[in-house]
Design a protein around this motif. Structure first.
Motif, PDB file in Angstrom:
ATOM      1  N   GLU A   1     -19.866  -5.276 -16.113  1.00 31.41           N
ATOM      2  CA  GLU A   1     -18.725  -4.780 -15.286  1.00 31.41           C
ATOM      3  C   GLU A   1     -19.396  -4.196 -14.018  1.00 31.41           C
ATOM      4  O   GLU A   1     -18.592  -3.603 -13.107  1.00 31.41           O
ATOM      5  N   GLY A   2     -20.731  -4.254 -13.655  1.00 35.24           N
ATOM      6  CA  GLY A   2     -21.444  -3.659 -12.675  1.00 35.24           C
ATOM      7  C   GLY A   2     -21.749  -2.207 -12.574  1.00 35.24           C
ATOM      8  O   GLY A   2     -22.343  -1.702 -11.598  1.00 35.24           O
ATOM      9  N   ILE A   3     -21.726  -1.596 -13.718  1.00 35.51           N
ATOM     10  CA  ILE A   3     -22.024  -0.206 -13.929  1.00 35.51           C
ATOM     11  C   ILE A   3     -23.347  -0.304 -13.843  1.00 35.51           C
ATOM     12  O   ILE A   3     -24.235  -0.938 -14.457  1.00 35.51           O
ATOM     13  N   LYS A   4     -24.190   0.623 -12.990  1.00 31.22           N
ATOM     14  CA  LYS A   4     -25.620   0.748 -12.966  1.00 31.22           C
ATOM     15  C   LYS A   4     -25.937   2.219 -13.518  1.00 31.22           C
ATOM     16  O   LYS A   4     -25.483   3.340 -12.941  1.00 31.22           O
ATOM     17  N   ILE A   5     -26.952   2.139 -14.061  1.00 33.29           N
ATOM     18  CA  ILE A   5     -27.359   3.530 -14.749  1.00 33.29           C
ATOM     19  C   ILE A   5     -29.072   3.634 -14.547  1.00 33.29           C
ATOM     20  O   ILE A   5     -29.676   2.583 -14.599  1.00 33.29           O
ATOM     21  N   TYR A   6     -29.537   4.950 -14.137  1.00 35.40           N
ATOM     22  CA  TYR A   6     -30.897   4.883 -13.915  1.00 35.40           C
ATOM     23  C   TYR A   6     -31.362   6.115 -14.802  1.00 35.40           C
ATOM     24  O   TYR A   6     -30.478   7.300 -14.922  1.00 35.40           O
ATOM     25  N   SER A   7     -32.665   6.326 -15.032  1.00 33.12           N
ATOM     26  CA  SER A   7     -33.155   7.434 -15.867  1.00 33.12           C
ATOM     27  C   SER A   7     -33.255   8.461 -14.515  1.00 33.12           C
ATOM     28  O   SER A   7     -33.210   8.153 -13.481  1.00 33.12           O
ATOM     29  N   ASN A   8     -33.482   9.613 -15.115  1.00 32.97           N
ATOM     30  CA  ASN A   8     -33.648  10.950 -13.949  1.00 32.97           C
ATOM     31  C   ASN A   8     -34.976  10.541 -13.328  1.00 32.97           C
ATOM     32  O   ASN A   8     -34.702  10.939 -12.138  1.00 32.97           O
ATOM     33  N   SER A   9     -35.979   9.741 -13.802  1.00 33.15           N
ATOM     34  CA  SER A   9     -37.011   9.664 -13.072  1.00 33.15           C
ATOM     35  C   SER A   9     -36.745   8.732 -11.769  1.00 33.15           C
ATOM     36  O   SER A   9     -37.494   8.760 -10.908  1.00 33.15           O
TER      37      SER A   9
END
Length: 122
Positions: A54-62
């Motif tokens: 659905e296009g959601i992008k997730i990143y780690s804290n680093s």
């Protein structure tokens, strides 16, 4: 047969940039989540970034604020643009596809590439 092939790894100086690619065959990336993971020597594999269908992008804290994940459906390829690289980013980077409920969990992916080495040092 599903095949994921990473490329774009190499050496960079601190503060530099690299762009990793993940070329897919045997499936269409628009119908799968894509995750980027890395594993440094002696450490567990960790999630760096992922993008769901659905296009959601997730990143780690680093990775937040320095890395950008994207997909090019015409090329059936995913990318990880890495800027402001740090020595602690040194690792083998893997792309993976699947239908994860926890996007940054490596246990939830079905298909994996062979990995590409990223080394950041001065």
């Amino acid at each position: 047969q599903v095949l994921l092939v990473e490329s774009g790894g190499g050496s960079a100086q601190p503060g530099g940039s690299l762009r990793l690619s993940c070329a897919a065959s045997g499936l269409r990336l628009e119908t799968y989540a894509v995750g980027w993971f890395r594993q440094a020597p002696g450490k567990e594999r960790e999630g760096v970034s992922c993008t769901k269908t659905e296009g959601i992008k997730i990143y780690s804290n680093s990775a937040q604020g320095r890395f950008t994940i994207s997909k090019d459906f015409s090329e059936n390829t995913a990318f990880l643009q890495m800027n402001s690289l740090k020595p602690e980013d040194t690792a083998v980077y893997y792309c993976a596809t699947g239908f994860p409920s926890i996007c940054l969990s490596p246990r939830e992916y079905d298909y994996w590439g062979q990995g590409t080495q990223v080394t950041v040092s001065s």
